[in-house]
Design an enzyme around this catalytic site. Structure first.
Site, PDB file in Angstrom:
ATOM      1  N   THR A 186       0.849  -1.189   0.000  1.00  0.00           N
ATOM      2  CA  THR A 186       0.000   0.000   0.000  1.00  0.00           C
ATOM      3  C   THR A 186       0.892   1.249   0.000  1.00  0.00           C
ATOM      4  OG1 THR A 186      -1.776   1.123   1.223  1.00  0.00           O
ATOM      5  CG2 THR A 186      -0.131   0.037   2.550  1.00  0.00           C
ATOM      6  N   GLY A 187       0.249   2.421  -0.094  1.00  0.00           N
ATOM      7  CA  GLY A 187       0.937   3.703   0.100  1.00  0.00           C
ATOM      8  C   GLY A 187       2.091   3.967  -0.857  1.00  0.00           C
ATOM      9  N   ILE A 188       3.124   4.595  -0.315  1.00  0.00           N
ATOM     10  CA  ILE A 188       4.270   5.031  -1.110  1.00  0.00           C
ATOM     11  C   ILE A 188       4.994   3.822  -1.727  1.00  0.00           C
ATOM     12  CG2 ILE A 188       6.517   6.194  -0.944  1.00  0.00           C
ATOM     13  CD1 ILE A 188       5.254   7.783   1.463  1.00  0.00           C
ATOM     14  N   GLY A 189       5.099   2.765  -0.946  1.00  0.00           N
ATOM     15  CA  GLY A 189       5.807   1.567  -1.416  1.00  0.00           C
ATOM     16  C   GLY A 189       5.152   0.967  -2.647  1.00  0.00           C
ATOM     17  N   SER A 229      12.040  10.474   7.348  1.00  0.00           N
ATOM     18  CA  SER A 229      10.949  11.452   7.460  1.00  0.00           C
ATOM     19  C   SER A 229      11.498  12.755   8.033  1.00  0.00           C
ATOM     20  CB  SER A 229       9.875  10.902   8.398  1.00  0.00           C
ATOM     21  OG  SER A 229       8.987  11.928   8.770  1.00  0.00           O
ATOM     22  N   TYR A 235       8.637   7.621  17.285  1.00  0.00           N
ATOM     23  CA  TYR A 235       8.660   7.673  15.810  1.00  0.00           C
ATOM     24  C   TYR A 235       9.797   8.561  15.325  1.00  0.00           C
ATOM     25  CZ  TYR A 235       7.215   8.367  10.944  1.00  0.00           C
ATOM     26  OH  TYR A 235       7.186   8.417   9.562  1.00  0.00           O
TER      27      TYR A 235
HETATM   28  N1  LIG Z   1       2.839   9.213   4.649  1.00  0.00           N
HETATM   29  C1  LIG Z   1       3.609  10.203   5.035  1.00  0.00           C
HETATM   30  O1  LIG Z   1       3.157  11.357   5.140  1.00  0.00           O
HETATM   31  C2  LIG Z   1       5.046   9.962   5.366  1.00  0.00           C
HETATM   32  C3  LIG Z   1       5.830  11.054   5.766  1.00  0.00           C
HETATM   33  C4  LIG Z   1       7.171  10.844   6.066  1.00  0.00           C
HETATM   34  C5  LIG Z   1       7.701   9.571   5.986  1.00  0.00           C
HETATM   35  N2  LIG Z   1       6.909   8.510   5.619  1.00  0.00           N
HETATM   36  C6  LIG Z   1       7.535   7.182   5.552  1.00  0.00           C
HETATM   37  O2  LIG Z   1       7.192   6.567   4.331  1.00  0.00           O
HETATM   38  C7  LIG Z   1       7.249   5.150   4.479  1.00  0.00           C
HETATM   39  C8  LIG Z   1       6.034   4.522   3.819  1.00  0.00           C
HETATM   40  O3  LIG Z   1       4.889   4.896   4.567  1.00  0.00           O
HETATM   41  P1  LIG Z   1       3.447   5.127   3.920  1.00  0.00           P
HETATM   42  O4  LIG Z   1       3.093   6.537   4.147  1.00  0.00           O
HETATM   43  O5  LIG Z   1       3.342   4.537   2.587  1.00  0.00           O
HETATM   44  O6  LIG Z   1       2.564   4.293   4.990  1.00  0.00           O
HETATM   45  P2  LIG Z   1       1.602   3.035   4.820  1.00  0.00           P
HETATM   46  O7  LIG Z   1       0.625   3.282   3.740  1.00  0.00           O
HETATM   47  O8  LIG Z   1       1.081   2.771   6.190  1.00  0.00           O
HETATM   48  O9  LIG Z   1       2.600   1.882   4.365  1.00  0.00           O
HETATM   49  C9  LIG Z   1       3.511   1.347   5.281  1.00  0.00           C
HETATM   50  C10 LIG Z   1       3.929  -0.016   4.806  1.00  0.00           C
HETATM   51  O10 LIG Z   1       4.831  -0.569   5.773  1.00  0.00           O
HETATM   52  C11 LIG Z   1       4.382  -1.869   6.081  1.00  0.00           C
HETATM   53  N3  LIG Z   1       4.787  -2.333   7.411  1.00  0.00           N
HETATM   54  C12 LIG Z   1       4.415  -1.849   8.608  1.00  0.00           C
HETATM   55  N4  LIG Z   1       4.943  -2.599   9.585  1.00  0.00           N
HETATM   56  C13 LIG Z   1       5.658  -3.579   8.990  1.00  0.00           C
HETATM   57  C14 LIG Z   1       6.403  -4.679   9.459  1.00  0.00           C
HETATM   58  N5  LIG Z   1       6.512  -4.969  10.763  1.00  0.00           N
HETATM   59  N6  LIG Z   1       7.016  -5.475   8.559  1.00  0.00           N
HETATM   60  C15 LIG Z   1       6.893  -5.237   7.235  1.00  0.00           C
HETATM   61  N7  LIG Z   1       6.187  -4.232   6.732  1.00  0.00           N
HETATM   62  C16 LIG Z   1       5.565  -3.415   7.606  1.00  0.00           C
HETATM   63  C17 LIG Z   1       2.877  -1.795   5.963  1.00  0.00           C
HETATM   64  O11 LIG Z   1       2.330  -3.092   5.868  1.00  0.00           O
HETATM   65  P3  LIG Z   1       0.821  -3.378   6.383  1.00  0.00           P
HETATM   66  O12 LIG Z   1      -0.076  -2.726   5.390  1.00  0.00           O
HETATM   67  O13 LIG Z   1       0.731  -4.844   6.426  1.00  0.00           O
HETATM   68  O14 LIG Z   1       0.721  -2.737   7.729  1.00  0.00           O
HETATM   69  C18 LIG Z   1       2.754  -0.985   4.705  1.00  0.00           C
HETATM   70  O15 LIG Z   1       2.927  -1.793   3.588  1.00  0.00           O
HETATM   71  C19 LIG Z   1       7.362   4.888   5.974  1.00  0.00           C
HETATM   72  O16 LIG Z   1       8.696   4.569   6.281  1.00  0.00           O
HETATM   73  C20 LIG Z   1       7.005   6.220   6.607  1.00  0.00           C
HETATM   74  O17 LIG Z   1       7.642   6.412   7.852  1.00  0.00           O
HETATM   75  C21 LIG Z   1       5.598   8.689   5.290  1.00  0.00           C
END
Ligand SMILES: NC(=O)c1ccc[n+]([C@@H]2O[C@H](COP(=O)([O-])OP(=O)(O)OC[C@H]3O[C@@H](n4cnc5c(N)ncnc54)[C@H](OP(=O)(O)O)[C@@H]3O)[C@@H](O)[C@H]2O)c1
Length: 405
Positions: A84-87, A210, A236
């Protein structure tokens, strides 16, 4: 009394009531008509101005995109947390460019759904669903073992997975969840994959950190936030600062190997990252609605990671922090190499890797920074500890990488 002159435009011979000035009425009508159009045009211009401003603001919020069309056919990539998300958006773009992508996710069902969707949209069949729970060191080791049995090379590793502001819980190994998943899991994963990355050089590591690191401090006395747990401003932000210190230290370790490592802030992105947000309902609704306009889309959030992974111009750039596809200087506490060294040694102990460098003079190699024995106080469930001092001759990066493979 003479009859009023027939005003222009009125039917000749029309009789007007006394006191009625048909000329003034006509002028008034004309003015009224013109006034209507003047207001209409003014409101239209204001609306257009506001729309243009909103469009430009939205464009600014979305940030620049990585636009070079270079392909990476056959290159082997691992992306963590990409169901999901950025990944997910990162994988989609890499898949469109021909990469062989290992999708490392903790939930195989969600990973499969994402994989099928990306396969459909990218027309790339080279996508693999692999289980990786970064909150379990055993899961990290199993993932690496399977990956190494399948692939002899690794061109790009993207440490993207993350968890934010959850209630205080522990990983399978007894570490605070955010520090354990965001930093320690990726620390072990990267170290175990270094030999493959070196073998495939030029290769790249991208660490998704982040801007929250700005609020972070490495709390040497309470790394697991046992005494004081601040969901966001404590754990965090500490974990995201750890991502940057890890990047900085690793870039020095990998000097002249052809493997680069850079980290980034993706922006404020509308994803599931705030799933642990526990505010009142109305606040959630405001956030949800506001995020539609004021947050980046996941696709826009993936652009900086993509540039770091793809841009040929960055082939030799390492140790940098990027946001909106540009390199930014770091605040002093994010480039403090003493902290980076300390964190590296501590992380080695916590994940059970042999030390890369000798401990600083005066420190017992079997003790961590808090003066406690390795493994025991750290809750290291693998019993591996780090109490295996290595001789100085064995401390070259190459030797340790061989040990770790
Ligand atoms: N969104 C923002 O505004 C923002 C800002 C700054 C930095 N970031 C960074 O961007 C990165 C991606 O985040 P995102 O925004 O795309 O959030 P997200 O949509 O919540 O995606 C996070 C991903 O990490 C996975 N994950 C969580 N815990 C895990 C674990 N124990 N083992 C393996 N995978 C795990 C989640 O899997 P599940 O779906 O199974 O939980 C999900 O696929 C993160 O490192 C976050 O800190 C995001």
């Amino acid at each position: 009394m003479s009859e009023a002159a027939t005003p222009p435009g009125s039917v000749p011979g029309t009789v007007f009531p006394p006191g009625f000035d048909p000329t003034a009425e006509s002028v008034e009508k004309t003015l009224c008509f013109r006034g209507f159009w003047a207001w209409f045009v003014l409101i239209l211009l204001i609306a257009l101005g506001i729309s243009l401003f909103m469009w430009l603001l939205r464009k600014c919020i979305q940030g620049p995109a990585y636009r070079k069309a270079n392909r990476i056919d056959g290159k082997v990539v691992i992306v963590t947390g990409c169901n999901t998300g950025i990944g997910k958006e990162t994988v989609l773009e890499l898949a469109k460019r021909g990469a062989r992508v290992y999708m490392a996710c903790r939930d195989p069902g969600r990973c499969e759904a994402a994989r099928l969707d990306i396969m459909d949209r990218s027309r790339n069949q080279q996508l693999f669903n692999r289980t990786l729970d970064l909150g379990s060191l055993q899961s990290v080791r199993s993932f690496v073992e399977r990956f190494k049995a399948e692939e002899s090379r690794l061109d790009i590793l993207i440490n993207n997975a993350g968890i934010m502001a959850c209630p205080r819980t522990l990983t399978a190994d007894g570490y605070e969840q955010q520090f354990g998943v965001n930093h320690l899991g990726h620390f072990l994963l990267t170290n175990l994959l270094l030999d493959r990355l070196k073998h495939s050089s030029p290769s790249r590591i991208v660490v998704v950190s982040s801007a929250a690191h700005l609020f972070g401090r490495i709390n040497r006395e309470d790394l697991m936030s046992e005494k004081n747990y601040g969901k966001f401003f404590g754990a965090y932000s500490q974990s995201k600062l750890a991502n940057i210190l890890f990047t900085r230290k690793l870039s020095t370790i990998l000097k002249d190997t052809g493997v680069t490592v850079n980290c980034c802030h993706p922006g404020v992105v509308r994803t599931e990252l705030n799933r642990h947000f526990a505010g009142p309902g109305w606040m959630k609704s405001v956030l949800q609605t506001g995020s539609l306009y004021f947050f980046k889309t996941p696709k826009a959030g993936a652009q900086t990671s993509l540039r770091l992974a793809l841009d040929p111009q960055l082939e030799h750039s390492t140790g940098g922090y990027y946001s909106d596809c540009m390199r930014f200087p770091l605040v002093p506490w994010a480039r403090n190499m003493q902290n980076a060294d300390w964190l590296w040694r501590e992380s080695e102990k916590l994940v059970g890797l042999p030390p890369l460098e000798p401990p600083p003079a005066g420190q017992n190699p079997t003790q961590n920074g808090n003066g406690t024995q390795n493994g025991a106080a750290s809750g290291n469930g693998n019993g591996n500890g780090s109490a295996n001092p290595v001789s100085r001759e064995m401390q070259s990066v190459e030797t340790v990488v061989v040990n770790r493979s």
